[in-house]
Write a protein that holds these residues in place. Structure first.
Motif, PDB file in Angstrom:
ATOM      1  N   MET A 137      -0.462  -0.557 -11.634  1.00 59.33           N
ATOM      2  CA  MET A 137      -1.108  -1.256 -10.531  1.00 59.33           C
ATOM      3  C   MET A 137      -1.900  -0.290  -9.668  1.00 59.33           C
ATOM      4  SD  MET A 137      -0.170  -4.127 -11.505  1.00 59.33           S
ATOM      5  CE  MET A 137      -1.155  -4.947 -10.241  1.00 59.33           C
ATOM      6  N   ASP A 138      -2.930  -0.818  -9.041  1.00 59.07           N
ATOM      7  CA  ASP A 138      -3.785  -0.023  -8.176  1.00 59.07           C
ATOM      8  C   ASP A 138      -2.968   0.628  -7.060  1.00 59.07           C
ATOM      9  OD1 ASP A 138      -6.137   0.997  -7.041  1.00 59.07           O
ATOM     10  OD2 ASP A 138      -6.405  -0.775  -5.779  1.00 59.07           O
ATOM     11  N   GLY A 139      -3.064   1.945  -6.952  1.00 62.15           N
ATOM     12  CA  GLY A 139      -2.367   2.679  -5.906  1.00 62.15           C
ATOM     13  C   GLY A 139      -1.000   3.198  -6.278  1.00 62.15           C
ATOM     14  N   ASP A 155      -4.204   9.835 -10.108  1.00 58.16           N
ATOM     15  CA  ASP A 155      -4.888  10.298 -11.318  1.00 58.16           C
ATOM     16  C   ASP A 155      -4.249  11.563 -11.873  1.00 58.16           C
ATOM     17  OD1 ASP A 155      -6.632   8.192 -11.067  1.00 58.16           O
ATOM     18  OD2 ASP A 155      -8.266   9.377 -10.207  1.00 58.16           O
ATOM     19  N   VAL A 180      -5.778   0.334 -14.988  1.00 57.61           N
ATOM     20  CA  VAL A 180      -5.372   0.026 -13.617  1.00 57.61           C
ATOM     21  C   VAL A 180      -5.645  -1.443 -13.313  1.00 57.61           C
ATOM     22  CG1 VAL A 180      -5.740   0.561 -11.179  1.00 57.61           C
ATOM     23  CG2 VAL A 180      -5.793   2.396 -12.892  1.00 57.61           C
ATOM     24  N   GLN A 181      -4.615  -2.128 -12.815  1.00 58.56           N
ATOM     25  CA  GLN A 181      -4.701  -3.551 -12.503  1.00 58.56           C
ATOM     26  C   GLN A 181      -4.638  -3.784 -10.995  1.00 58.56           C
ATOM     27  OE1 GLN A 181      -5.103  -5.623 -15.195  1.00 58.56           O
ATOM     28  NE2 GLN A 181      -5.011  -3.758 -16.449  1.00 58.56           N
ATOM     29  N   GLN A 182      -5.161  -4.921 -10.564  1.00 56.85           N
ATOM     30  CA  GLN A 182      -5.105  -5.313  -9.161  1.00 56.85           C
ATOM     31  C   GLN A 182      -3.940  -6.276  -8.949  1.00 56.85           C
ATOM     32  OE1 GLN A 182      -7.209  -3.797  -6.982  1.00 56.85           O
ATOM     33  NE2 GLN A 182      -7.919  -2.706  -8.826  1.00 56.85           N
ATOM     34  N   TRP A 183      -3.318  -6.192  -7.775  1.00 52.63           N
ATOM     35  CA  TRP A 183      -2.184  -7.076  -7.491  1.00 52.63           C
ATOM     36  C   TRP A 183      -2.624  -8.538  -7.418  1.00 52.63           C
ATOM     37  CZ3 TRP A 183       2.682  -5.941  -8.112  1.00 52.63           C
ATOM     38  CH2 TRP A 183       3.094  -4.601  -8.028  1.00 52.63           C
ATOM     39  N   LYS A 231       0.870  -1.160   0.000  1.00 47.22           N
ATOM     40  CA  LYS A 231       0.000   0.000   0.000  1.00 47.22           C
ATOM     41  C   LYS A 231       0.908   1.211   0.000  1.00 47.22           C
ATOM     42  CE  LYS A 231      -3.752  -2.083   2.684  1.00 47.22           C
ATOM     43  NZ  LYS A 231      -4.543  -1.993   3.921  1.00 47.22           N
TER      44      LYS A 231
END
Length: 424
Positions: A46-48, A52, A74-77, A4
Motif C-alpha cells: 500500500m502507498d506509504g 523505496d 504500489v496500491q492506493q487505499w 498515514k
C-alpha cells in the motif's frame, strides 16, 4: 486500515546481509544453485507502507537468494478492498499482498488466503501475540503480522509547564488531574477530544476487557449494553467533559492536528503522524510538542489502545506459494522488519525489535501499550459496522448529550445488528 505514516522521519540507510542460494531437488522443490531463475513474484504494497530503500534492499536479498525477481506494485487505499477481492478471484492474483489487519478475517473466510502455519513455526514463534491475533482465523494462520501503530497522548510542553506540571502522569487519574490543572491555571483547552473519536473509545473498551459484539446462537449481535462497555464509556465521558470539541464530530472533522497547531490546546489523543499536520500549519509549534503513553488505571498498565496496521498474506490462488514464503521470510527477517520500524516509526511484529524505535518520540510512546492493545472484532461481519453513519459514533454522541450508556446502546442496537447480519 487507512493511515498515514510519520512524514517527518528520515529513511535510514539499510544494509542487508546476503543469504545462501538454492535450486531444484528430486522432489521438485527448487533449492539448488539455479533457485527460481526466470520467475517473477508480484507483491502488492500500500502507498506509504514501505519506503523505496526498504523495497530495494529486500528485492536485492530476495533475488540473490532465490534467483527470481520481485515486482512491487504500489496500491492506493481508496477502493483497495474491491480491487483485491476481484484480483483474488482471477487466474493470476498478486502472489503476496499487504492487507489491513482488521480486513484479514473477511478474506480468510472466503478462501482467498493461503494458510501459513509452516511460516509461523519457522519464523514467527516470537511474534507479539496482540499483533499476530489478526492474522489468525478459525484457529489457523492466514497471514503474517507486519506492523501496527496506535494512539498516544500528544501534549503541548509549554502549556503544561505554564500550568506548573513537572512530571508526566503515570495513571489515568493522574492524567485527568493534570488536564484539570491545565484548565485551572492556563487559558488553554485542557484536551481536544471530539465526541466521536471512536478508535480511542475502542481502546478504552479493550482496556476494560470488553467485547463490542457477542454471539447469539449462530450470529453476532451488539454487545454495547455490556457493563464493561459502559465503564469504558464513562471514562471517555469524563475526559471529554474537559474538552470544548464538538460531541457529534470525529477527530478528522476538523483535523485535530490543525486545532492543536493554534497553540491553545493542552493535549489530544492521536497518532504520531498527526503532529505533522500541526507542524505544517504552524512550524513554530514543533519545539513544544511532546508525547507519552496513554496512562491506564495503574502505573504498570497503560490504557488499552486500538492497534491499526497491516499483515502480509499469500494468495490461495498463487502459483508461486513456495517462492512467496521465501519472500516473507526475507521481508519479515529481524533485519528488514527492524529497518522498516526505524524508517517509518511503526511498531514491529516482535517485542525484541522495538529497540529500532529509539529516537522516535512518538513511536517510543506508543510501544508500551502494544502488549495490551487489540482491534475491532476480528470477524468478517464487522466490516459493515464501520460504514457511515457508524453506530458506535452515534452511541457515543448520545451518551455525551445526556443518555445513559444502556439507553444509548438500545438506541443503536437495531442498526448495529442489521449490519452484522449483512451477507459477506
Amino acid at each position: 486500515m487507512k493511515r498515514k505514516l510519520i512524514a517527518a522521519i528520515g529513511i535510514a540507510g539499510m544494509m542487508v546481509s546476503i543469504a545462501a542460494c538454492g535450486g531444484d531437488s528430486d522432489d521438485g522443490k527448487k533449492t539448488g544453485a539455479d533457485g527460481y531463475a526466470g520467475e517473477t513474484l508480484t507483491v502488492w504494497v500500500m502507498d506509504g507502507s514501505s519506503p523505496d530503500d526498504w523495497q530495494a534492499a529486500v528485492a536485492k536479498e530476495f533475488e540473490t537468494k532465490t534467483k527470481a525477481k520481485v515486482k512491487f506494485e504500489v496500491q492506493q487505499w481508496n477502493g483497495i478492498q474491491q480491487k483485491l477481492t476481484t484480483a483474488l478471484s482471477e487466474e493470476n492474483p498478486p502472489d503476496v499482498f499487504e492487507i489491513g489487519n482488521t480486513q484479514t478475517p473477511a478474506y480468510a473466510k472466503t478462501g482467498g488466503l493461503a494458510e501459513l502455519a509452516d511460516l509461523k513455526s519457522s519464523i514467527g514463534t516470537d511474534w507479539t501475540e496482540s499483533i499476530n491475533e489478526s492474522s489468525v482465523f478459525d484457529g489457523k494462520q492466514y497471514a503474517a503480522p507486519w506492523f501496527v501503530a496506535n494512539r498516544v497522548v500528544v501534549y503541548n510542553k509549554k502549556i503544561w509547564a505554564d500550568a506548573g506540571i513537572k512530571e508526566l502522569p503515570k495513571t489515568r487519574d493522574e492524567f485527568y488531574d493534570a488536564l484539570k490543572t491545565v484548565g485551572e491555571k492556563t487559558d488553554a483547552e485542557p484536551i481536544y477530544l471530539p465526541g466521536q473519536n471512536w478508535y480511542h473509545f475502542v481502546g478504552l473498551a479493550i482496556g476494560e476487557g470488553a467485547e463490542l459484539v457477542k454471539k447469539d446462537g449462530d450470529k453476532y449481535v451488539s454487545n454495547l449494553g455490556d457493563p464493561k462497555i459502559a465503564a469504558a464509556t464513562e471514562t471517555y465521558k469524563k475526559f471529554q467533559a474537559l474538552s470544548q470539541a464538538p460531541k457529534d464530530k470525529d477527530e478528522a472533522t476538523p483535523q485535530q492536528g490543525e486545532v492543536f497547531a493554534k497553540g491553545k490546546t493542552g493535549a489530544f489523543i492521536g497518532m504520531g503522524w498527526e503532529t505533522g499536520i500541526a507542524i505544517e500549519a504552524n512550524p513554530a509549534i514543533e519545539k513544544d510538542i511532546g508525547y507519552f503513553t496513554i496512562p491506564g488505571p495503574s502505573a504498570d498498565k497503560p490504557e488499552g489502545v486500538f492497534l491499526g496496521g497491516s499483515n502480509l498474506a499469500v494468495a490461495a490462488g498463487s502459483k508461486n506459494q513456495d517462492l512467496a514464503k521465501e519472500f516473507l521470510k526475507i521481508a519479515l527477517s529481524d533485519q528488514n522488519e527492524g529497518a522498516l520500524a526505524k524508517a517509518n516509526g511503526v511498531i514491529p511484529n516482535k517485542d525484541a525489535l522495538q529497540t529500532n524505535l529509539k529516537g522516535n518520540a512518538a513511536a517510543e510512546a506508543a510501544a508500551p501499550a502494544v502488549a495490551g492493545g487489540g482491534t475491532t472484532p476480528l470477524i468478517p461481519e464487522w466490516a459493515a459496522v464501520e460504514n457511515a453513519p457508524n453506530p458506535i459514533k452515534t452511541y457515543l454522541t448520545a451518551v455525551l448529550k445526556g443518555k445513559s450508556p444502556a439507553d444509548a446502546a438500545k438506541q443503536v442496537e437495531g442498526e448495529f445488528n442489521k449490519r452484522l447480519a449483512q451477507e459477506q
